[in-house]
Design an enzyme around this catalytic site. Structure first.
Site, PDB file in Angstrom:
ATOM      1  N   GLU A  24     139.598 -46.400 -11.419  1.00 48.52           N
ATOM      2  CA  GLU A  24     140.553 -45.504 -12.256  1.00 48.52           C
ATOM      3  C   GLU A  24     140.528 -45.287 -13.726  1.00 48.52           C
ATOM      4  O   GLU A  24     140.278 -46.040 -13.871  1.00 48.52           O
ATOM      5  CB  GLU A  24     141.246 -44.403 -11.320  1.00 48.52           C
ATOM      6  CG  GLU A  24     142.326 -45.258 -11.715  1.00 48.52           C
ATOM      7  CD  GLU A  24     144.045 -44.809 -11.387  1.00 48.52           C
ATOM      8  OE1 GLU A  24     143.999 -43.477 -11.796  1.00 48.52           O
ATOM      9  OE2 GLU A  24     144.842 -44.956 -10.277  1.00 48.52           O
ATOM     10  N   LYS A 158     154.452 -45.241  -5.211  1.00 49.03           N
ATOM     11  CA  LYS A 158     155.341 -45.726  -5.721  1.00 49.03           C
ATOM     12  C   LYS A 158     157.167 -44.862  -5.119  1.00 49.03           C
ATOM     13  O   LYS A 158     157.170 -44.188  -4.541  1.00 49.03           O
ATOM     14  CB  LYS A 158     155.640 -44.899  -7.045  1.00 49.03           C
ATOM     15  CG  LYS A 158     154.577 -45.147  -8.264  1.00 49.03           C
ATOM     16  CD  LYS A 158     154.894 -45.523  -9.685  1.00 49.03           C
ATOM     17  CE  LYS A 158     154.167 -45.525 -10.473  1.00 49.03           C
ATOM     18  NZ  LYS A 158     152.523 -44.856 -10.029  1.00 49.03           N
TER      19      LYS A 158
END
Ligand code: PSU
Ligand code: MN
Length: 305
Positions: A24, A158
């Site tokens: 990405e 996360k």
């Protein structure tokens, strides 16, 4: 109609049927500060080549979908200001209006599918944000995992996210969440979130067979491979918890919303850890790139059996 621009090395790999790993670009433009962002982008590409696969960094430049960036294009993206952050909702509009933007996990999966790329390496996926029960902030990355047939290698999600809710949504969407080499779901900067992962695999060949089996069964959607950060690069969850809470409180107080939330939190945590969060982030992305190259190879050899 879709004018996909392949880099020379990706075009050659496609022609010869060699393994390719998608990467990405939001991590470059919105996820890491300059100048480390470009060093990391180049370093991750090199690791994939060392692993015998071809890197395909994905971005939209001047209205064209690039699958694989030439070195000068990667530099241009890294230095450009005001690059859009493109998720599923934005990708077609950016292409249609001649814009330039970096692709998130969701948009990179869409491009990988169009290019026939099965494996994608990143840092962490977007997920269900803390407080989603009032903000409704749930990343489009989760829906994309439910629809695009790409195996995404990430270090879990996360700790800025609500991990139990993120796992629940992935289950609802039918996304296999596979911890690599351990039982627990990793938490990005830490090898363990304290939550059990729904699935565990210890071998890239098994991950490859599961990917191919989904395709053979006509199941839409991809797989999330949750690869724990190497222990030596981790930051203890106890160290991070108050920092994350403080960053979240600042985001709430400043009314940060929508696409800006993840970059805001990452920058706040980078500052509060004196850059240590970035070093961990780099180590885990590199670790994911190495595993993704192995899985891409395994898909090639398992498909030939
Ligand atoms: N996690 C990271 N670094 C990042 C991102 C996630 O460690 O840069 C980026 C990815 O591109 C991911 C996106 O797809 O943030 C999710 O954004 P949102 O939560 O706005 O969907
Ligand atoms: Mn969001």
């Amino acid at each position: 109609m879709i004018d996909i621009r392949y880099s020379a090395e990706v075009a050659a790999a496609r022609a010869e049927g060699r393994p390719i790993v998608a990467l990405e670009s939001t991590i470059i433009t919105h996820g890491m500060p300059a100048p480390r962002n470009l060093e990391v982008a180049r370093g991750v590409e090199a690791l994939i080549r060392d692993g015998g696969a071809t890197p395909a960094t994905i971005a939209v430049m001047d209205g064209r979908l690039h699958v694989g960036l030439e070195p000068a294009e990667l530099d241009a993206l890294g230095h450009a200001s005001d690059v859009a952050k493109l998720s599923r909702a934005d990708l077609a509009a950016c292409l249609a209006t001649g814009g330039t933007g970096a692709t998130t996990v969701a948009a990179t999966m869409i491009a990988a599918r169009l290019a026939g790329i099965a494996v994608f390496a990143t840092g962490g996926i977007g997920g269900v944000h803390k407080g989603a029960e009032t903000s409704f902030d749930i990343s489009a990355d989760l829906q994309e995992l439910g629809q695009s047939p790409v195996t995404v290698v990430a270090a879990g999600a996360k700790a800025i996210l609500d991990l139990p809710k993120t796992l629940e949504v992935l289950e609802t969407l039918g996304v296999p969440v596979i911890a690599f080499g351990q039982d627990d779901f990793p938490a990005f900067w830490s090898p363990s979130s304290g939550l059990a992962a729904p699935l565990r695999m210890d071998d890239p060949a098994a991950i490859a067979r599961a990917h191919l089996m989904r395709g053979a069964m006509g199941l839409p959607g991809g797989q999330l491979v949750a690869n724990p950060i190497p222990a030596g690069d981790a930051i203890p969850a106890e160290t991070l918890a108050p920092i994350i809470a403080q960053a979240q409180a600042r985001a709430d107080a400043q009314g940060v919303s929508a696409k800006a939330v993840t970059p805001f939190l990452l920058q706040a945590i980078f500052e509060a850890t004196d850059g240590r969060s970035l070093e961990s982030n780099i180590a885990l992305v590199e670790n994911n790139a190495r595993l993704a190259a192995r899985i891409a190879h395994a898909i090639g050899s398992e498909a030939g059996k």
